[in-house]
Design a protein around this motif. Structure first.
Motif, PDB file in Angstrom:
ATOM      1  N   LYS A   1       0.811  -1.214   0.000  1.00  0.00           N
ATOM      2  CA  LYS A   1       0.000   0.000   0.000  1.00  0.00           C
ATOM      3  C   LYS A   1       0.846   1.266   0.000  1.00  0.00           C
ATOM      4  O   LYS A   1       1.617   1.493   0.925  1.00  0.00           O
ATOM      5  CB  LYS A   1      -0.898  -0.041   1.243  1.00  0.00           C
ATOM      6  CG  LYS A   1      -1.948   1.036   1.281  1.00  0.00           C
ATOM      7  CD  LYS A   1      -2.865   0.797   2.474  1.00  0.00           C
ATOM      8  CE  LYS A   1      -3.989   1.811   2.501  1.00  0.00           C
ATOM      9  NZ  LYS A   1      -4.817   1.654   3.703  1.00  0.00           N
TER      10      LYS A   1
ATOM     11  N   ASN B   1      -0.247   5.033  -0.461  1.00  0.00           N
ATOM     12  CA  ASN B   1      -1.190   6.125  -0.703  1.00  0.00           C
ATOM     13  C   ASN B   1      -1.296   6.961   0.562  1.00  0.00           C
ATOM     14  O   ASN B   1      -0.539   6.768   1.510  1.00  0.00           O
ATOM     15  CB  ASN B   1      -2.553   5.586  -1.161  1.00  0.00           C
ATOM     16  CG  ASN B   1      -3.266   4.777  -0.095  1.00  0.00           C
ATOM     17  OD1 ASN B   1      -2.805   4.655   1.044  1.00  0.00           O
ATOM     18  ND2 ASN B   1      -4.400   4.207  -0.446  1.00  0.00           N
TER      19      ASN B   1
ATOM     20  N   TYR C   1      -4.347   8.869  -4.159  1.00  0.00           N
ATOM     21  CA  TYR C   1      -3.143   8.320  -4.766  1.00  0.00           C
ATOM     22  C   TYR C   1      -2.597   9.382  -5.708  1.00  0.00           C
ATOM     23  O   TYR C   1      -3.256   9.748  -6.686  1.00  0.00           O
ATOM     24  CB  TYR C   1      -3.472   7.080  -5.599  1.00  0.00           C
ATOM     25  CG  TYR C   1      -4.032   5.890  -4.849  1.00  0.00           C
ATOM     26  CD1 TYR C   1      -5.348   5.893  -4.387  1.00  0.00           C
ATOM     27  CD2 TYR C   1      -3.264   4.754  -4.641  1.00  0.00           C
ATOM     28  CE1 TYR C   1      -5.877   4.795  -3.726  1.00  0.00           C
ATOM     29  CE2 TYR C   1      -3.783   3.645  -3.981  1.00  0.00           C
ATOM     30  CZ  TYR C   1      -5.089   3.677  -3.523  1.00  0.00           C
ATOM     31  OH  TYR C   1      -5.605   2.588  -2.869  1.00  0.00           O
TER      32      TYR C   1
ATOM     33  N   GLN D   1       1.701   6.377  -7.003  1.00  0.00           N
ATOM     34  CA  GLN D   1       1.166   5.634  -5.855  1.00  0.00           C
ATOM     35  C   GLN D   1       0.202   4.548  -6.325  1.00  0.00           C
ATOM     36  O   GLN D   1      -0.423   4.651  -7.393  1.00  0.00           O
ATOM     37  CB  GLN D   1       0.503   6.592  -4.872  1.00  0.00           C
ATOM     38  CG  GLN D   1       1.553   7.526  -4.253  1.00  0.00           C
ATOM     39  CD  GLN D   1       1.026   8.271  -3.048  1.00  0.00           C
ATOM     40  OE1 GLN D   1      -0.026   8.884  -3.101  1.00  0.00           O
ATOM     41  NE2 GLN D   1       1.782   8.241  -1.958  1.00  0.00           N
ATOM     42  N   THR D   2       0.084   3.505  -5.512  1.00  0.00           N
ATOM     43  CA  THR D   2      -0.637   2.292  -5.919  1.00  0.00           C
ATOM     44  C   THR D   2      -1.000   1.487  -4.673  1.00  0.00           C
ATOM     45  O   THR D   2      -0.503   1.762  -3.584  1.00  0.00           O
ATOM     46  CB  THR D   2       0.283   1.454  -6.851  1.00  0.00           C
ATOM     47  OG1 THR D   2      -0.407   0.294  -7.282  1.00  0.00           O
ATOM     48  CG2 THR D   2       1.564   1.020  -6.145  1.00  0.00           C
TER      49      THR D   2
ATOM     50  N   GLY E   1      -4.908   4.343 -11.561  1.00  0.00           N
ATOM     51  CA  GLY E   1      -5.825   4.394 -10.430  1.00  0.00           C
ATOM     52  C   GLY E   1      -7.089   3.583 -10.652  1.00  0.00           C
ATOM     53  O   GLY E   1      -8.152   3.915 -10.126  1.00  0.00           O
TER      54      GLY E   1
ATOM     55  N   THR F   1      -4.324  12.912  -9.613  1.00  0.00           N
ATOM     56  CA  THR F   1      -4.556  12.336  -8.286  1.00  0.00           C
ATOM     57  C   THR F   1      -5.914  11.645  -8.262  1.00  0.00           C
ATOM     58  O   THR F   1      -6.907  12.209  -8.711  1.00  0.00           O
ATOM     59  CB  THR F   1      -4.551  13.444  -7.204  1.00  0.00           C
ATOM     60  OG1 THR F   1      -3.329  14.176  -7.298  1.00  0.00           O
ATOM     61  CG2 THR F   1      -4.665  12.855  -5.810  1.00  0.00           C
TER      62      THR F   1
END
Ligand code: NI
Length: 227
Positions: free
Chosen positions: A41, A43, A87, A91-92, A130, A168
């Motif tokens: 994770k 985020n 995110y 980010q993921t 995302g 985002t």
């Protein structure tokens, strides 16, 4: 079974939630992750129980209460107070399964997570990647919905969020315990409910068969529901 709830939030509610959460403090998303999913994770989240999370979450809970489709799909018994994540680029959240039991920090509120909910809070054109990817028995489903739409999916599924490559992704997420624990029973009830809605539209609510089928729905729910 994965069910979309279009327009759970109207544009005004989305804007109000964004106003609240965009001004809030954001922290590392690993605060709500189990030890395994923490590895996957990357985020940010708004701290659970913060004033911003409570206020924005209240708008979502109210909208859930006003959605017959959400009620029919989830048959909710307990809903976890909505959380919020975002995110940024790079980010993921890698493949993971949600914890079976969720205990709210600092309280004795707990639930069995039967269903997971994501409420999208950003225009899909404003970010790339995302995508929520859910693996269930019927295959892999990819979900990226307009702001204000929600998706309900089994907490038992393996799922992930693909890396954001531009912009985002902002969303609310939470879990719920259904009155009907068994997924197949819940699916049958949902199918029956949707059929009854359709034939009520065609035949009217006073038609004898509509009344009898509605009775079958409620008697099945009475048989299977915990309350
Ligand atoms: Ni998850």
């Amino acid at each position: 079974m994965m069910i979309s709830v279009p327009d759970l939030l109207d544009a005004e509610s989305v804007a109000r939630i964004r106003q609240i959460i965009d001004a809030a403090e954001w922290v590392d998303g690993n605060i709500t992750a189990g030890s395994q999913s923490a590895l996957a994770k990357k985020n940010e989240q708004i701290p659970e129980g913060s004033a911003a999370a409570r206020e924005a979450g209240g708008i979502i809970l109210k909208a859930l209460g006003n959605s017959p489709l959400f009620f029919a799909a989830a048959l909710p018994l307990k809903v976890y107070p909505p959380l919020f994540n975002r995110y940024g680029e790079g980010q993921t959240f890698g493949t993971h399964v949600d914890n079976a039991v969720r205990i709210q920090r600092g309280s004795d509120f707990r639930l069995r997570s039967d269903l997971s909910v994501t409420v999208f809070l950003e225009d899909p054109a404003a970010y790339d990647g995302g995508v929520l990817v859910v693996e269930d028995y019927f295959g892999t489903q990819q979900v990226k919905l307009p702001a204000g739409h929600a998706v309900v999916y089994p907490s038992s599924s393996l799922h992930h969020v693909t890396p954001v490559t531009r912009g985002t992704r902002v969303a609310s997420f939470f879990w719920l315990q259904s009155m009907v624990r068994d997924t197949d029973a819940r699916r049958l009830l949902f199918g029956l409910d949707q059929s009854i809605q359709r034939i009520t539209g065609q035949l009217g609510g006073t038609d004898r068969s509509v009344i009898e089928l509605t009775g079958v729905y409620h008697n099945l729910l009475r048989r299977w529901a915990d309350s």
